[in-house]
Design a protein around this motif. Structure first.
Motif, PDB file in Angstrom:
ATOM      1  N   GLY A 174       0.799  -1.218   0.000  1.00 53.41           N
ATOM      2  CA  GLY A 174       0.000   0.000   0.000  1.00 53.41           C
ATOM      3  C   GLY A 174       0.830   1.265   0.000  1.00 53.41           C
ATOM      4  N   LEU A 175       2.169   1.116  -0.049  1.00 54.64           N
ATOM      5  CA  LEU A 175       3.070   2.264  -0.084  1.00 54.64           C
ATOM      6  C   LEU A 175       3.532   2.505  -1.517  1.00 54.64           C
ATOM      7  N   GLU A 176       3.437   3.748  -1.961  1.00 54.95           N
ATOM      8  CA  GLU A 176       3.989   4.142  -3.253  1.00 54.95           C
ATOM      9  C   GLU A 176       5.420   4.582  -3.016  1.00 54.95           C
ATOM     10  N   LEU A 177       6.366   3.772  -3.457  1.00 53.15           N
ATOM     11  CA  LEU A 177       7.780   3.971  -3.137  1.00 53.15           C
ATOM     12  C   LEU A 177       8.567   4.216  -4.416  1.00 53.15           C
ATOM     13  N   SER A 178       9.335   5.308  -4.442  1.00 53.74           N
ATOM     14  CA  SER A 178      10.054   5.684  -5.654  1.00 53.74           C
ATOM     15  C   SER A 178      11.491   5.196  -5.696  1.00 53.74           C
ATOM     16  N   ARG A 179      12.186   5.175  -4.551  1.00 53.46           N
ATOM     17  CA  ARG A 179      13.620   4.882  -4.583  1.00 53.46           C
ATOM     18  C   ARG A 179      14.052   4.270  -3.256  1.00 53.46           C
ATOM     19  N   ILE A 180      15.004   3.318  -3.350  1.00 52.19           N
ATOM     20  CA  ILE A 180      15.535   2.668  -2.154  1.00 52.19           C
ATOM     21  C   ILE A 180      17.050   2.795  -2.150  1.00 52.19           C
ATOM     22  N   VAL A 181      17.609   3.115  -0.985  1.00 52.46           N
ATOM     23  CA  VAL A 181      19.056   3.125  -0.792  1.00 52.46           C
ATOM     24  C   VAL A 181      19.396   2.035   0.224  1.00 52.46           C
ATOM     25  N   GLY A 182      20.335   1.133  -0.156  1.00 53.61           N
ATOM     26  CA  GLY A 182      20.702   0.040   0.742  1.00 53.61           C
ATOM     27  C   GLY A 182      19.660  -1.056   0.758  1.00 53.61           C
ATOM     28  N   ILE A 183      19.312  -1.541  -0.412  1.00 50.02           N
ATOM     29  CA  ILE A 183      18.177  -2.455  -0.535  1.00 50.02           C
ATOM     30  C   ILE A 183      18.362  -3.738   0.271  1.00 50.02           C
ATOM     31  N   GLU A 184      19.606  -4.105   0.599  1.00 53.51           N
ATOM     32  CA  GLU A 184      19.822  -5.296   1.410  1.00 53.51           C
ATOM     33  C   GLU A 184      19.208  -5.134   2.804  1.00 53.51           C
ATOM     34  N   GLY A 185      19.007  -3.902   3.233  1.00 53.46           N
ATOM     35  CA  GLY A 185      18.402  -3.650   4.531  1.00 53.46           C
ATOM     36  C   GLY A 185      16.911  -3.893   4.570  1.00 53.46           C
ATOM     37  N   LEU A 186      16.321  -4.242   3.417  1.00 50.34           N
ATOM     38  CA  LEU A 186      14.876  -4.519   3.375  1.00 50.34           C
ATOM     39  C   LEU A 186      14.516  -5.905   3.904  1.00 50.34           C
ATOM     40  N   LYS A 187      15.503  -6.717   4.210  1.00 49.09           N
ATOM     41  CA  LYS A 187      15.219  -8.047   4.735  1.00 49.09           C
ATOM     42  C   LYS A 187      14.315  -7.931   5.967  1.00 49.09           C
ATOM     43  N   GLY A 188      13.207  -8.686   5.946  1.00 51.38           N
ATOM     44  CA  GLY A 188      12.249  -8.613   7.038  1.00 51.38           C
ATOM     45  C   GLY A 188      11.044  -7.765   6.718  1.00 51.38           C
ATOM     46  N   ALA A 189      11.078  -7.073   5.537  1.00 50.70           N
ATOM     47  CA  ALA A 189       9.929  -6.280   5.102  1.00 50.70           C
ATOM     48  C   ALA A 189       8.994  -7.134   4.239  1.00 50.70           C
ATOM     49  N   VAL A 190       7.770  -6.646   4.052  1.00 53.06           N
ATOM     50  CA  VAL A 190       6.762  -7.348   3.252  1.00 53.06           C
ATOM     51  C   VAL A 190       6.301  -6.421   2.132  1.00 53.06           C
ATOM     52  N   ILE A 191       6.308  -6.933   0.891  1.00 51.96           N
ATOM     53  CA  ILE A 191       5.829  -6.172  -0.254  1.00 51.96           C
ATOM     54  C   ILE A 191       4.829  -7.029  -1.027  1.00 51.96           C
ATOM     55  N   ASP A 192       4.105  -6.412  -1.961  1.00 53.96           N
ATOM     56  CA  ASP A 192       3.178  -7.170  -2.791  1.00 53.96           C
ATOM     57  C   ASP A 192       3.796  -7.390  -4.177  1.00 53.96           C
ATOM     58  N   GLU A 193       3.086  -8.120  -5.033  1.00 55.19           N
ATOM     59  CA  GLU A 193       3.634  -8.483  -6.342  1.00 55.19           C
ATOM     60  C   GLU A 193       3.859  -7.255  -7.217  1.00 55.19           C
ATOM     61  N   THR A 194       2.962  -6.302  -7.154  1.00 56.93           N
ATOM     62  CA  THR A 194       3.116  -5.093  -7.965  1.00 56.93           C
ATOM     63  C   THR A 194       4.374  -4.337  -7.551  1.00 56.93           C
ATOM     64  N   GLN A 195       4.586  -4.211  -6.263  1.00 56.82           N
ATOM     65  CA  GLN A 195       5.793  -3.544  -5.783  1.00 56.82           C
ATOM     66  C   GLN A 195       7.048  -4.299  -6.189  1.00 56.82           C
ATOM     67  N   LEU A 196       6.981  -5.626  -6.174  1.00 55.27           N
ATOM     68  CA  LEU A 196       8.131  -6.433  -6.569  1.00 55.27           C
ATOM     69  C   LEU A 196       8.556  -6.093  -7.987  1.00 55.27           C
ATOM     70  N   GLY A 197       7.577  -5.932  -8.887  1.00 54.94           N
ATOM     71  CA  GLY A 197       7.901  -5.573 -10.263  1.00 54.94           C
ATOM     72  C   GLY A 197       8.548  -4.199 -10.355  1.00 54.94           C
ATOM     73  N   LYS A 198       8.026  -3.253  -9.582  1.00 57.74           N
ATOM     74  CA  LYS A 198       8.574  -1.893  -9.624  1.00 57.74           C
ATOM     75  C   LYS A 198       9.961  -1.818  -8.990  1.00 57.74           C
ATOM     76  N   LEU A 199      10.215  -2.692  -8.024  1.00 56.20           N
ATOM     77  CA  LEU A 199      11.508  -2.670  -7.339  1.00 56.20           C
ATOM     78  C   LEU A 199      12.575  -3.499  -8.045  1.00 56.20           C
ATOM     79  N   ALA A 200      12.173  -4.228  -9.089  1.00 57.73           N
ATOM     80  CA  ALA A 200      13.106  -5.102  -9.780  1.00 57.73           C
ATOM     81  C   ALA A 200      14.392  -4.382 -10.215  1.00 57.73           C
ATOM     82  N   PRO A 201      14.319  -3.154 -10.752  1.00 62.24           N
ATOM     83  CA  PRO A 201      15.583  -2.486 -11.137  1.00 62.24           C
ATOM     84  C   PRO A 201      16.519  -2.265  -9.959  1.00 62.24           C
ATOM     85  N   PHE A 202      15.977  -2.005  -8.772  1.00 62.40           N
ATOM     86  CA  PHE A 202      16.836  -1.812  -7.606  1.00 62.40           C
ATOM     87  C   PHE A 202      17.502  -3.123  -7.194  1.00 62.40           C
TER      88      PHE A 202
END
Length: 215
Positions: free
Chosen positions: A177-205
């Protein structure tokens, strides 16, 4: 694995008396008061304590309050271009329809916090501990959680420009439910939960982090 939602109980404030912040001094403590149209702007006021207090229309621009402590409080329509609350303690605080441009609050402890309809610029929560925190319909330019520990945090209906999570420790952090544009340090996302749509948008990161070339 089930996702545990933040546990938040809004403060129930009754029989509040009218308060005045005109002559507040560092280290002052307030209990059971209502502040309407008050100002803490451009003041250096470390170690303030507010317990079971309500704020409506609070001016915060330029406030510096290291070690401020707020427990069982509500804040509505606070406003400030910049604010510093390093090493703050916030517990069971409900914040709504507030605007802060730059919020320096690293090394803080937030527990049982809800922010609703807030517009925030840069929020520095580096090295902080967040437990049971709700961002509901908020707009945030940049949220810095570097080396922070976050447990049961959600962002329903919110927009976030940049999320910084290098060295963060996350558990039950729900980004759905979060509209997220950019991530710094993506390895720190371990333990977070995202949906399939977000997974597609985050693929470049993810590809950039892994050093992948996508053709």
């Amino acid at each position: 694995m089930p996702v545990h939602a933040p546990r938040f109980q809004p403060p129930r404030l009754t029989d509040l008396e009218d308060g005045d912040l005109a002559d507040v001094l560092p280290g002052d403590a307030f209990d059971g008061l209502r502040f309407i149209g008050a100002s803490l702007a451009d003041r250096d006021l470390p170690d303030l304590t507010f317990t079971e207090c309500a704020f409506d229309g609070l001016a915060l621009g330029g406030l510096r309050s290291r070690g401020i402590r707020m427990v069982d409080c509500t804040i509505d329509s606070a406003d400030g271009a910049t604010m510093s609350a390093v090493s703050a303690t916030l517990r069971d605080v409900d914040i709504s329809h507030s605007r802060i441009g730059s919020f320096e609050t690293y090394g803080s402890g937030w527990s049982g916090i809800r922010l609703t309809g807030c517009k925030l610029g840069y929020v520095n929560l580096r090295g902080s501990a967040l437990t049971d925190v709700v961002f509901d319909d908020c707009q945030i330019d940049e949220l810095d959680l570097t080396s922070a520990k976050a447990t049961r945090v959600s962002f329903a209906g919110s927009r976030l420009g940049t999320l910084e999570v290098p060295g963060a420790t996350l558990a039950h952090v729900d980004l759905r439910g979060l509209e997220l544009s950019r991530i710094v340090g993506i390895e720190g996302l371990k333990g977070a939960v995202i949906d399939e749509t977000q997974l597609g948008k985050l693929a470049p990161f993810f590809a950039e982090q892994l050093g992948l070339t996508v053709l």
